[in-house]
Scaffold this active site. Structure first.
Site, PDB file in Angstrom:
ATOM      1  N   GLY A 165      -6.973   5.992   8.184  1.00 34.63           N
ATOM      2  CA  GLY A 165      -6.268   5.105   8.405  1.00 34.63           C
ATOM      3  C   GLY A 165      -5.126   5.288   8.618  1.00 34.63           C
ATOM      4  O   GLY A 165      -4.214   5.890   9.498  1.00 34.63           O
ATOM      5  N   SER A 186     -13.316  11.097   9.010  1.00 32.74           N
ATOM      6  CA  SER A 186     -13.781   9.657   8.973  1.00 32.74           C
ATOM      7  C   SER A 186     -14.604   9.535   8.098  1.00 32.74           C
ATOM      8  O   SER A 186     -15.310   8.599   7.074  1.00 32.74           O
ATOM      9  CB  SER A 186     -13.809   8.510   9.851  1.00 32.74           C
ATOM     10  OG  SER A 186     -15.060   8.915  10.793  1.00 32.74           O
ATOM     11  N   THR A 248      -2.862  11.543  -3.107  1.00 30.11           N
ATOM     12  CA  THR A 248      -1.633  11.296  -2.980  1.00 30.11           C
ATOM     13  C   THR A 248      -2.658   9.615  -2.748  1.00 30.11           C
ATOM     14  O   THR A 248      -1.468   8.472  -2.318  1.00 30.11           O
ATOM     15  CB  THR A 248      -0.678  10.674  -1.874  1.00 30.11           C
ATOM     16  OG1 THR A 248      -0.635  10.821  -0.173  1.00 30.11           O
ATOM     17  CG2 THR A 248       0.220  12.608  -1.909  1.00 30.11           C
ATOM     18  N   ARG A 250      -5.427   7.816  -4.621  1.00 28.69           N
ATOM     19  CA  ARG A 250      -6.220   7.372  -5.438  1.00 28.69           C
ATOM     20  C   ARG A 250      -6.999   8.662  -6.055  1.00 28.69           C
ATOM     21  O   ARG A 250      -7.556   9.267  -5.999  1.00 28.69           O
ATOM     22  CB  ARG A 250      -7.813   6.615  -5.068  1.00 28.69           C
ATOM     23  CG  ARG A 250      -7.239   5.270  -4.856  1.00 28.69           C
ATOM     24  CD  ARG A 250      -6.081   4.577  -5.629  1.00 28.69           C
ATOM     25  NE  ARG A 250      -6.392   4.066  -7.165  1.00 28.69           N
ATOM     26  CZ  ARG A 250      -7.309   2.500  -7.202  1.00 28.69           C
ATOM     27  NH1 ARG A 250      -7.176   2.343  -6.087  1.00 28.69           N
ATOM     28  NH2 ARG A 250      -7.958   2.254  -8.274  1.00 28.69           N
ATOM     29  N   GLU A 279      -3.781   6.389 -15.634  1.00 30.36           N
ATOM     30  CA  GLU A 279      -2.382   6.463 -15.838  1.00 30.36           C
ATOM     31  C   GLU A 279      -1.701   5.811 -16.212  1.00 30.36           C
ATOM     32  O   GLU A 279      -1.662   4.665 -16.686  1.00 30.36           O
ATOM     33  CB  GLU A 279      -2.110   6.061 -13.648  1.00 30.36           C
ATOM     34  CG  GLU A 279      -2.358   6.658 -13.254  1.00 30.36           C
ATOM     35  CD  GLU A 279      -1.491   6.812 -11.542  1.00 30.36           C
ATOM     36  OE1 GLU A 279      -1.690   6.013 -11.525  1.00 30.36           O
ATOM     37  OE2 GLU A 279      -2.443   7.554 -10.348  1.00 30.36           O
ATOM     38  N   HIS A 298       3.382   9.132  -9.424  1.00 31.69           N
ATOM     39  CA  HIS A 298       1.922   8.315  -8.537  1.00 31.69           C
ATOM     40  C   HIS A 298       3.173   7.081  -8.139  1.00 31.69           C
ATOM     41  O   HIS A 298       3.916   5.956  -8.157  1.00 31.69           O
ATOM     42  CB  HIS A 298       1.479   7.178  -9.158  1.00 31.69           C
ATOM     43  CG  HIS A 298       0.545   5.628  -8.648  1.00 31.69           C
ATOM     44  ND1 HIS A 298      -0.568   5.415  -8.931  1.00 31.69           N
ATOM     45  CD2 HIS A 298       0.538   5.883  -6.984  1.00 31.69           C
ATOM     46  CE1 HIS A 298      -1.521   4.780  -7.822  1.00 31.69           C
ATOM     47  NE2 HIS A 298      -0.440   5.027  -6.785  1.00 31.69           N
ATOM     48  N   ILE A 299       4.430   7.802  -7.364  1.00 33.06           N
ATOM     49  CA  ILE A 299       5.588   7.481  -6.888  1.00 33.06           C
ATOM     50  C   ILE A 299       5.825   7.500  -4.597  1.00 33.06           C
ATOM     51  O   ILE A 299       6.792   7.171  -5.081  1.00 33.06           O
ATOM     52  CB  ILE A 299       6.722   8.464  -7.707  1.00 33.06           C
ATOM     53  CG1 ILE A 299       8.073   6.959  -7.740  1.00 33.06           C
ATOM     54  CG2 ILE A 299       7.432   9.302  -7.682  1.00 33.06           C
ATOM     55  CD1 ILE A 299       9.390   7.862  -8.477  1.00 33.06           C
TER      56      ILE A 299
END
Length: 331
Positions: A165, A186, A248, A250, A279, A298-299
């Protein structure tokens, strides 16, 4: 405004603004200034479905800030027909029961491509920090040491990118800039090794080939029933013992116990994670005790530039819907 409101007031609820990003933002202030719009925002996360239902009961529009907020079939049935619109901050929608939203005529929107650059840059920063052992060296110098040892040069190495993506493509572009060869998957096992851009150093390969061939792997796949826990014991065992792993995307894409074992046993050399199964990450998680892992909260998407664009897009989606238009619809 064309969309129906209860008692003439459109109630907009943010049930999970934690850590707070909407609170005090210019985008939220703009939404609050709209006539006949009432905004309620909570700066802690609902700790159970009953709390979530209580917070969003009577809402016309729900702004979902965190993927940890699960808007299930049961929750949707509890708050419709009042609920008409769910505006997601971000692109992932697997935490929303989309089949139920279609059945109950609830429109879902998201904020595509607002953090592409931010997340790709964070992934590269994590990879470079792993390769050069920056966190470990920083701590040792602060403790009075002056350590030696060998570091990893990324130029000339092969980066495997899982997921083709916008973020994956952006990372490929900037990693090429530091001299890396790019393999992209992919996730189709039928993919043949072919160049996906004649002017670049990128090749499309199967997932299996990427695992075996890459010196570093960065994950940018969407979470689906097929990709959940796609990285488990078998996948880590196929990787090179010198491989570096970055996620980065999920947390649920990775079997966290399998990753911890692979790191502890040095099946792979290191990992850097911005996302986790649960989280915030439990301070007692085994991941926090491993020396060859880098953890961030998660930043990746939280640059000032990306936040400004994405928060305003959420509000734009809400305003558009209230005026009878739908942009960035999901499903």
């Amino acid at each position: 405004m064309k969309s129906d409101a209860k008692d003439g007031v459109f109630r907009v609820v943010v049930p999970d603004d934690d850590p707070a990003v909407f609170a005090g933002s210019a985008a939220m202030a703009r939404l609050r200034r709209i006539p006949n719009v009432e905004v309620k925002s909570f700066t802690d996360r609902p700790n159970n479905p009953y709390t979530l239902i209580d917070r969003i009961s009577g809402a016309h529009t729900l702004i979902v800030a965190r993927t940890t907020t699960k808007v299930t079939n049961t929750i949707l049935e509890s708050v419709t027909p009042q609920l008409k619109h769910i505006a997601i901050w971000g692109t992932a929608a697997d935490h929303i029961a989309l089949e139920a939203t279609r059945r109950l005529d609830v429109v879902v929107t998201n904020t595509p491509n607002t953090a592409t650059v931010a997340v790709a840059e964070h992934a590269l920063a994590l990879l470079m920090s792993l390769a050069r052992k920056i966190p470990q060296l920083d701590l040792r110098v602060r403790d009075g040491e002056w350590p030696g040892g060998q570091l990893t040069q990324l130029a000339g190495k092969t980066l495997g990118i899982v997921g083709t993506g916008a973020v994956g493509i952006r990372l490929a572009r900037i990693a090429e800039g530091i001299g890396m060869r790019i393999l992209m998957s992919s996730l189709s096992e039928s993919s043949k090794a072919t160049s996906i851009d004649e002017r670049s150093n990128r090749t499309e390969v199967s997932f299996s080939e990427l695992l075996a061939s890459a010196d570093a792997i960065s994950v940018h796949a969407r979470l689906t029933p097929q990709t959940r826990s796609m990285f488990g014991p078998a996948e880590f065992s196929r990787m090179k013992p010198t491989a570096l792993f970055v996620n980065t995307a999920r947390g649920q894409l990775v079997n966290s116990m399998a990753l911890a074992e692979a790191l502890a046993n040095e099946t792979i050399a290191g990992a850097a994670l911005d996302v986790f199964d649960n989280e915030p990450l439990d301070r007692n998680s085994v991941l926090t005790r491993l020396p060859n892992v880098i953890l961030t909260p998660h930043i990746a998407s939280n640059t000032s530039e990306a936040l400004t664009v994405s928060l305003n897009m959420v509000v734009d989606n809400v305003v558009d819907f209230l005026q009878g238009r739908v942009r960035h619809r999901v499903g």
